[in-house]
Every structure is written in structure tokens, then in C-alpha cells.
Design a protein around this motif. Structure first.
Motif, short mmCIF file in Angstrom:
data_model
loop_
_atom_site.label_atom_id
_atom_site.label_comp_id
_atom_site.label_asym_id
_atom_site.label_seq_id
_atom_site.Cartn_x
_atom_site.Cartn_y
_atom_site.Cartn_z
N ALA A 1 28.52 -15.97 93.71
CA ALA A 1 29.20 -14.77 93.21
C ALA A 1 30.67 -15.07 92.96
CB ALA A 1 29.07 -13.63 94.23
N THR A 2 31.25 -14.42 91.99
CA THR A 2 32.64 -14.69 91.62
C THR A 2 33.60 -13.87 92.46
OG1 THR A 2 32.76 -12.96 89.95
CG2 THR A 2 31.84 -15.09 89.27
N ALA A 3 34.86 -14.25 92.40
CA ALA A 3 35.89 -13.49 93.12
C ALA A 3 35.98 -12.07 92.59
CB ALA A 3 37.23 -14.21 92.99
N VAL A 4 35.78 -11.90 91.30
CA VAL A 4 35.84 -10.55 90.71
C VAL A 4 34.73 -9.68 91.29
CG1 VAL A 4 35.71 -9.24 88.57
CG2 VAL A 4 36.93 -11.41 88.62
N GLN A 5 33.53 -10.24 91.41
CA GLN A 5 32.43 -9.48 91.99
C GLN A 5 32.70 -9.15 93.45
OE1 GLN A 5 29.41 -12.40 90.85
NE2 GLN A 5 28.38 -10.83 89.64
N PRO B 1 29.88 -6.07 88.39
CA PRO B 1 30.52 -6.56 87.16
C PRO B 1 31.31 -7.84 87.41
CG PRO B 1 30.91 -4.21 87.47
CD PRO B 1 30.31 -4.70 88.74
N THR B 2 31.41 -8.65 86.38
CA THR B 2 32.19 -9.89 86.46
C THR B 2 33.55 -9.75 85.79
OG1 THR B 2 31.13 -10.69 84.44
CG2 THR B 2 30.12 -11.31 86.55
N THR B 3 33.88 -8.55 85.35
CA THR B 3 35.19 -8.27 84.75
C THR B 3 35.73 -6.96 85.31
OG1 THR B 3 34.19 -7.14 82.86
CG2 THR B 3 34.64 -9.50 82.62
N PHE B 4 37.01 -6.71 85.11
CA PHE B 4 37.64 -5.45 85.50
C PHE B 4 37.77 -4.58 84.25
CE2 PHE B 4 39.30 -8.28 88.87
CZ PHE B 4 38.87 -7.57 89.97
N PHE C 1 29.71 -20.88 84.78
CA PHE C 1 28.85 -20.47 83.68
C PHE C 1 28.21 -19.10 83.92
CE2 PHE C 1 29.32 -24.81 82.48
CZ PHE C 1 29.20 -24.79 81.09
N GLU C 2 28.11 -18.69 85.18
CA GLU C 2 27.62 -17.35 85.44
C GLU C 2 28.67 -16.30 85.17
OE1 GLU C 2 26.02 -17.05 89.29
OE2 GLU C 2 24.47 -18.56 88.98
N ASP C 3 29.95 -16.72 85.22
CA ASP C 3 31.05 -15.79 84.98
C ASP C 3 32.06 -16.42 84.04
OD1 ASP C 3 32.88 -13.77 85.09
OD2 ASP C 3 33.78 -14.43 86.97
N PRO C 4 31.73 -16.54 82.73
CA PRO C 4 32.66 -17.17 81.80
C PRO C 4 33.94 -16.41 81.62
CG PRO C 4 30.85 -16.13 80.63
CD PRO C 4 30.49 -16.07 82.08
N ALA C 5 33.99 -15.16 82.09
CA ALA C 5 35.21 -14.35 81.89
C ALA C 5 36.01 -14.23 83.17
CB ALA C 5 34.83 -12.95 81.39
N THR C 6 35.80 -15.18 84.08
CA THR C 6 36.50 -15.10 85.37
C THR C 6 38.00 -15.01 85.20
OG1 THR C 6 34.75 -16.40 86.41
CG2 THR C 6 36.86 -16.28 87.57
N ASP C 7 38.54 -15.71 84.19
CA ASP C 7 39.99 -15.75 84.02
C ASP C 7 40.56 -14.49 83.40
OD1 ASP C 7 39.84 -18.23 85.02
OD2 ASP C 7 39.97 -19.26 83.09
N ASP C 8 39.72 -13.65 82.86
CA ASP C 8 40.22 -12.49 82.14
C ASP C 8 40.39 -11.34 83.11
OD1 ASP C 8 40.04 -13.98 79.86
OD2 ASP C 8 38.01 -13.26 79.37
N ASP C 9 41.43 -11.44 83.88
CA ASP C 9 41.71 -10.40 84.86
C ASP C 9 42.51 -9.28 84.21
OD1 ASP C 9 40.44 -12.02 86.59
OD2 ASP C 9 42.20 -12.53 87.80
#
Length: 518
Positions: A31-35, A160-163, A510-518
Motif C-alpha cells: 500500500a502507498t503512503a497516500v493510501q 484512493p491513491t491520490t488526494f 506501478f500500483e500507484d503511478p501517481a504517488t508523486d502527485d500530492d
């Protein structure tokens, strides 16, 4: 979470904030930090912030302190494990240490300053064994926190993987590295002559002593080697890779400060009290083999004002994390020549030179002995315990009857060195492989340990497995570089012992390609 005191409890009547440590983010993978941030909001916390805010404050504290130093080597000391380890030597290293608050404590102080008169309930999810109970109300181990989310029916993978509908916290860094170190660029921008040196070798005590003896302006760091969770040193992670893995999961670095610099936060911290040390060794043998930092944090915290969900000893990262998976191999024990007493160290022992200067005992031990003993004085994994009184200016001679044994052991070592036979064919094959892969930039510790064995291993199988792991890491590195080019050449892709961690890292990207888009 009915059995736990939730942040929504009406008894609290305070704004609930959770600080997520770097080890919590690692524990939540894939899981990503955003999740994980979304999960905290679902759990009832009103605000979630990264522990990297504390890293930024501590890094600023180091920069400010270095501006008033005279260029002598200095030791970073914002990790309680580092503080405990360094003070085992007594007060001798005090002038070289820069004691600052642990990053989660700095982040909590910052939040309370921002909140002003608004009461906060601050929860920290992480393994840092801090001692400031006034800043943080509750500490929860990462694994227990994830279990609480499961009890609440919160599935990280479904979040969600984005905000999109909430204001995200700024997870970027500006000055800091994980654990609170300033970057080399930050040092250069302040016109500070210091160069950052991370000590991650097994013989860290000897390396630290040697660097402190020099005159080069160095900022020395032991945190990952001693198991600092804030720097990413969790079980199964090589200390040299810890920070790189944490930063690979974060957004790109910010060109501007990510915290409000007008909010003044005191990040200074006193060193722990120096533990008592005997002036001479006891007749019953050397001191306890339990490292001092393990002893100090073995019992649950009892200070008032904080409720620890789990005793600190249950989730403190080990001082020397070992690799996991097929490449896990036990480190070879230190071999002591016959006739030389072996003692377990728990400190950085020091002594005085003839001029009154502080010297590591490794540099003055048995100075009266024959030069033929020099070859066997290799730096051990831990230095010998301090046995001299503060007024002694030279090392105590060996016990009566050992001098001749030491001489024989040294003579045997030197003769064996000069008449050593040519390596066997299987060792020559490993030597060739070690040289080839070392030149290619890969860690060869596994091959080196195999070469040190007394009998030949399955060299064909070992080399085949090693080369397959290297090829797999090369593929993973290419995949990671497609999403984040800065990962090309990252240390995590150059150590076959960390295949599992590299796979988890790439899966997360690859599960969260938008991790950087905070």
C-alpha cells in the motif's frame, strides 16, 4: 478498535493528529503512503502528517549547530539508540556529539506550536524509542496500527491513491534525509565545510574512532547501523540501503522549505545520563554481553503522560538488521587467535595520550608490545570495554602470563601470512566473480562469506543463483527507472540480499503511478 482509546473518543475533546513514521510507511507496503494517509482519516484522526516534518526541523538544528563549531568532526545524535550507544563510553565523546530531539518529537512540538491554544492529542506510529512524553500522547507500533485498521474494517488496498477531496500534507523534503540529517547540498548552501559520512559497516566503532582522530570537518552518522527506525532501518533492510528505500517512496525534493520557518521550535535535547562503569574488570569475567542500548530500552516506558500501545522493546528495529529471503546468511563470528582473551564491548573506549589528548583505546592498546603483534590488531566489530580509570594515561598491560601467548599468536599470524599457499581453484573462481561484480557496482558480501568457508561450497550453484539475482535486480531497476528516473543506480538494486525489498518497491511504484502527485 473498541478495546483501544480512539481519537474520536468524547473523553478526549481534543484535535487528534497522527504522525506517520518512515517505518510505518514501509510496514504498509505494498500500500502507498497516500493510501495510509487516507486510512488514518477513515480511522477518525482529524489530521495526518509525515514524520519527515520532524526530519526537516532536526536537519535545520544540525545546520544551526554546525555554524558555531570549529570544523572538528561531529556526530549526529538525534536517535535515542545512538545517544544510548555513544554515552556508554562516558563523557569522553560529549564534545563531538550534537544532541537533538528525535524527529517524531520535533514534529510533535511543531504541531503544538502551530495549534497554539487548541489542545491536541498526538499519536505517533513508529518505533523510535523517544523519551519526551510531553510532546507525544500515544505511541503505536506500525504492525499494531495496521491491525487496528483491519479491526475497523479499513482495507488499505481499496483506498484512493491520490488526494482529490482533501488537502494533502506536504510529504516532500527540502533540507533533510530520513532520520533528520541535512543533505550535502544544504551544507554547501550554508557555506559549511562539513561533509556527511554515514557509517554503515560492521566495524562501526573502529571506523568512528578513526574518523574522530582526523582533522577533516565531517558530520558522522551511525543511525541506520544502530537500527534507527526514522532512517528506515527496519528488519530485513541493509543499513546502507535504508534511507534510499525511504526516499524512493517519497515525492521529489522541494526547492523551498516545506514547514513554516517562522514557527520557532526548540529541537535541542540533553544526552542521557552516563551509565556507571567499573574502573577495573571483575574477576568473574567481562561485562554483560547485552548491548547497552538493548538493555536501556528493554523495559516498557513508565514515564507519566504517555500511553504506549506496545512496549518499546517489542518493535525497536535491531541494531544490525539482517537480510531476509534466499540470500539471508548469518554473519561470520569474530575469530580470536589462540591465547588472546576475547571480550565483548559495549562502548567506545578512550584513553589519554602522553600529551593529554583523548585517544580511542584501539590506538594505544599494548603499545609496549613487539611490532610483530600489529597484524593481529585488526579492528574488531566492537572495541574492547573500558577498563582504565580516568587518570590512566596509557593502556593497562596484558595480565601476567599472557605476554608470551600474545607473542606466539602474533608470530603465527605473520608466518601464516607470508607462507600462505596459493588459493584453491574454487576460491580463485570466487575471487574472479567477486572482482567482476564489485567492479559492476554490486554487493559481493555473499560471495565473500562463501570464500571464507573452510571447505568448498557448491560454487556452481552459488554463482548461478547470484547471477540470476543480479539479472533480476537489473530488470527491476529498469522498471523502476521508467516511473522514477532518479532510482537508476539506487543501492537497493545493487544488493542481491535485498531482492524482496526491491520487488516491493517496484510493485508499489506501478500500483500507484501517481504517488508523486500530492
Amino acid at each position: 478498535m473498541s478495546s483501544h482509546e480512539t481519537p474520536q473518543s468524547p473523553v478526549e475533546r481534543r484535535t487528534s493528529v497522527v504522525i506517520l513514521g518512515a517505518d510505518a510507511v514501509l510496514a504498509a507496503l505494498p500500500a502507498t503512503a497516500v493510501q495510509l494517509f487516507h486510512a488514518c482519516l477513515r480511522a477518525g484522526y482529524q489530521s495526518t502528517v509525515p514524520a519527515s516534518w520532524g526530519d526537516e526541523l532536526v536537519a535545520e538544528g544540525y545546520l544551526s549547530e554546525l555554524e558555531h563549531r570549529d570544523g572538528r568532526p561531529s556526530i549526529c545524535c538525534s536517535c535515542p539508540l545512538v545517544a544510548a550507544r555513544l554515552t556508554d563510553a562516558g563523557a569522553e565523546l560529549a564534545n563531538a556529539i550534537i544532541p537533538l530531539a528525535a524527529p517524531p518529537v520535533a514534529a510533535a512540538r511543531y504541531l503544538r506550536r502551530l495549534a497554539g491554544t487548541t489542545p491536541l492529542h498526538v499519536t505517533y506510529v513508529g518505533a523510535c524509542p523517544f523519551s519526551d512524553t510531553a510532546a507525544i500522547d500515544e505511541q503505536v507500533a506500525p504492525r499494531e496500527f495496521l491491525d487496528r485498521l483491519v479491526e475497523l474494517g479499513i482495507s488499505l488496498e481499496e483506498l484512493p491513491t491520490t488526494f482529490d477531496d482533501v488537502l494533502p500534507p506536504d510529504r516532500r523534503r527540502h533540507l533533510s534525509l530520513p532520520g533528520g540529517l541535512p543533505t550535502d547540498q544544504a551544507l554547501a548552501e550554508r557555506a559549511l565545510p562539513y561533509r556527511l559520512v554515514e557509517i554503515t559497516g560492521a566495524d562501526y566503532a573502529a571506523e568512528l574512532a578513526e574518523l574522530l582522530m582526523g582533522s577533516e570537518p565531517l558530520l558522522l552518522d551511525l543511525a541506520p547501523q544502530l537500527g534507527c527506525a526514522c532512517s528506515g532501518a527496519v528488519a530485513g533492510m541493509a543499513p546502507s540501503n535504508a534511507r534510499a528505500v525511504v526516499m524512493a517512496l517519497e515525492p521529489p525534493r522541494s526547492p523551498q522549505p516545506v514547514i513554516d520557518r517562522s514557527v520557532r521550535v526548540d529541537v535541542r535535547a540533553p544526552l542521557p545520563a552516563t551509565p556507571p562503569r567499573p574502573a577495573t574488570p571483575t574477576a568473574s569475567g567481562p561485562p554483560s554481553s547485552v548491548p547497552a542500548d538493548r538493555e536501556r530500552h528493554a523495559a516498557p516506558a513508565t514515564a507519566s503522560g504517555i500511553r504506549r500501545a506496545t512496549p518499546a522493546s517489542d518493535f525497536i528495529a535491531p541494531r544490525r538488521p539482517t537480510a531476509t529471503g534466499d540470500w539471508a546468511m548469518a554473519s561470520a563470528g569474530r575469530r580470536t587467535p589462540t591465547g588472546v582473551a576475547r571480550q565483548r564491548a559495549g562502548a567506545f573506549p578512550l584513553a589519554l595520550s602522553d600529551d593529554g589528548l583523548l585517544l580511542p583505546r584501539a590506538y594505544v592498546a599494548r603499545r609496549h608490545s613487539s611490532p610483530i603483534l600489529v597484524p593481529i590488531q585488526a579492528a574488531p566489530q566492537e572495541l574492547a570495554p573500558e577498563v582504565a580509570t580516568p587518570t590512566v594515561k596509557a593502556a593497562t598491560p596484558p595480565p601476567a602470563g599472557q605476554e608470551f601467548s600474545l607473542f606466539v599468536a602474533g608470530l603465527t599470524s605473520v608466518v601464516a601470512h607470508h607462507i600462505a599457499p596459493r588459493p584453491e581453484p574454487w576460491r580463485r573462481r570466487l575471487d574472479d566473480a567477486i572482482a567482476r561484480w564489485w567492479d559492476a557496482g554490486y554487493d559481493t558480501a555473499v560471495l565473500q562469506r562463501a570464500r571464507a568457508l573452510s571447505s568448498p561450497p557448491d560454487v556452481d550453484g552459488l554463482l548461478e543463483t547470484y547471477e540470476a539475482a543480479v539479472a533480476h535486480l537489473a530488470r527491476l531497476e529498469k522498471l523502476a527507472a521508467l516511473v522514477r528516473p532518479t532510482l537508476r543506480g539506487a543501492p537497493i538494486f545493487r544488493d542481491p540480499r535485498n531482492v524482496a525489498a526491491a520487488e516491493s518497491l517496484v510493485d508499489g511504484l506501478f500500483e500507484d503511478p501517481a504517488t508523486d502527485d500530492d
